[in-house]
Design a protein around this motif. Structure first.
Motif, PDB file in Angstrom:
ATOM      1  N   PRO A   8      -6.450   8.142  -5.065  1.00  0.00           N
ATOM      2  CA  PRO A   8      -8.031   7.586  -5.610  1.00  0.00           C
ATOM      3  C   PRO A   8      -8.644   7.814  -6.924  1.00  0.00           C
ATOM      4  N   VAL A  16     -11.398  13.357  -1.939  1.00  0.00           N
ATOM      5  CA  VAL A  16     -10.618  11.589  -1.479  1.00  0.00           C
ATOM      6  C   VAL A  16      -9.479  12.255  -1.743  1.00  0.00           C
ATOM      7  N   CYS A  18      -6.715  10.305   0.137  1.00  0.00           N
ATOM      8  CA  CYS A  18      -5.678   9.268   0.215  1.00  0.00           C
ATOM      9  C   CYS A  18      -6.570   8.185  -0.229  1.00  0.00           C
ATOM     10  N   PHE A  19      -6.493   6.810  -0.422  1.00  0.00           N
ATOM     11  CA  PHE A  19      -6.625   5.337   0.174  1.00  0.00           C
ATOM     12  C   PHE A  19      -5.926   5.326   1.392  1.00  0.00           C
ATOM     13  N   GLU A  44     -12.206  10.224   7.799  1.00  0.00           N
ATOM     14  CA  GLU A  44     -12.029   8.695   7.701  1.00  0.00           C
ATOM     15  C   GLU A  44     -12.827   7.245   7.534  1.00  0.00           C
ATOM     16  N   ALA A  90     -11.044   5.701   4.274  1.00  0.00           N
ATOM     17  CA  ALA A  90     -10.305   6.624   2.945  1.00  0.00           C
ATOM     18  C   ALA A  90      -9.797   8.273   3.569  1.00  0.00           C
ATOM     19  N   ALA A 140     -10.122  -0.713  -3.108  1.00  0.00           N
ATOM     20  CA  ALA A 140     -10.011   0.996  -2.849  1.00  0.00           C
ATOM     21  C   ALA A 140     -11.609   0.607  -4.733  1.00  0.00           C
ATOM     22  N   ALA A 144     -14.146   3.132  -3.808  1.00  0.00           N
ATOM     23  CA  ALA A 144     -14.127   3.930  -4.959  1.00  0.00           C
ATOM     24  C   ALA A 144     -15.574   4.099  -5.592  1.00  0.00           C
TER      25      ALA A 144
END
Length: 268
Positions: A8, A16, A18-19, A44, A90, A140, A144
């Motif tokens: 991210p 966050v 991670c994606f 998630e 996410a 993403a 974001a």
């Protein structure tokens, strides 16, 4: 099976983890794919941009799930699709829930909600943008931007609790609630109340979920179940077996065999 993560942007990193992307093209001999989501202390946001999944419910009903949010949970669920699929998601710290969605984390535990049900027209618009995006890097960027916008008027109000939750998740050492409360200069009672508000579960339950997660990460390392239990801080092997069965639905012997539902991506 194709699984990978996307980092991210810097502004979202405190919130966050991670994606992520999971994709799979069915082979000629495949009729369906079943994914089992196990208990997890994080949240998630999930978008099925290629093929929807049906949740398999014990009474035989099935709930079609295109996109939504699966909050921190101490139980497992099962989902099935009969088509090649693509999923974008996410992975979010639970203490970020009040700042992204203006609701205490303790009010959302074990909930799984469609995005338009949870966020209304804003959720529906986000779903449409994610579904029609050209690739996962664009997805993403879209997600974001959505999350950053929701942070413009919200910042962490209790850094100590956020830090304590991250400490439990990332430290790896076994702590007592009293030790954690003392570390962050709170009484045990204050700490328990604040922790539950931001993590969704009591510190004791949350540490069980994290200990389980740490144990399941030992997939494929050829360690004995007894050694995994010891290294992850379980009192004994029976305690380890109890938690794995409670939070995944499997005996650890089967889960660590590599045959458990929804673990195939761990081996790609």
């Amino acid at each position: 099976m194709n699984y990978y993560t996307i980092q991210p942007p810097l502004i979202l990193m405190p919130y966050v983890r991670c994606f992520w992307v999971l994709e799979h093209d069915f082979g000629a001999d495949e009729e369906s794919y079943i994914y089992r989501s196990i208990a997890d202390g994080c949240v998630e946001m999930v978008f099925h941009y290629q093929a929807a999944f049906d949740e398999l419910i014990k009474d035989g009903a099935a709930h079609n799930w295109q996109s939504g949010i699966h909050f921190q949970s101490n139980t497992y669920r099962r989902f099935e699709t009969k088509q090649s699929f693509g999923i974008f998601g996410a992975y979010i710290y639970p203490f970020a829930v009040p700042y992204f969605f203006n609701v205490p984390s303790e009010k959302t535990s074990n909930e799984m909600l469609d995005l338009d049900t949870f966020l209304g027209i804003e959720g529906k618009e986000l779903e449409e943008k994610i579904m029609t995006a050209g690739d996962n890097n664009k997805r993403a960027e879209i997600l974001a931007a959505f999350l950053e916008k929701r942070l413009q008027h919200a910042r962490l109000k209790d850094d100590a609790i956020a830090i304590s939750i991250k400490h439990v998740i990332h430290c790896g050492e076994v702590s007592s609630v009293e030790q954690l409360a003392s570390r962050f200069n709170l009484s045990t009672r204050q700490f328990d109340r604040k922790f539950k508000e931001y993590a969704g579960f009591s510190p004791k339950m949350y540490m069980r979920l994290v200990r389980l997660s740490n144990a399941l990460k030992q997939q494929g390392n050829n360690k004995s179940l007894g050694r995994i239990a010891y290294e992850c801080g379980y009192y004994d092997q029976s305690h380890f077996i109890h938690d794995v069965k409670a939070f995944t639905g499997y005996h650890p012997g089967f889960y660590f065999s590599g045959k458990a539902e929804g673990t195939e991506y761990l081996y790609v």
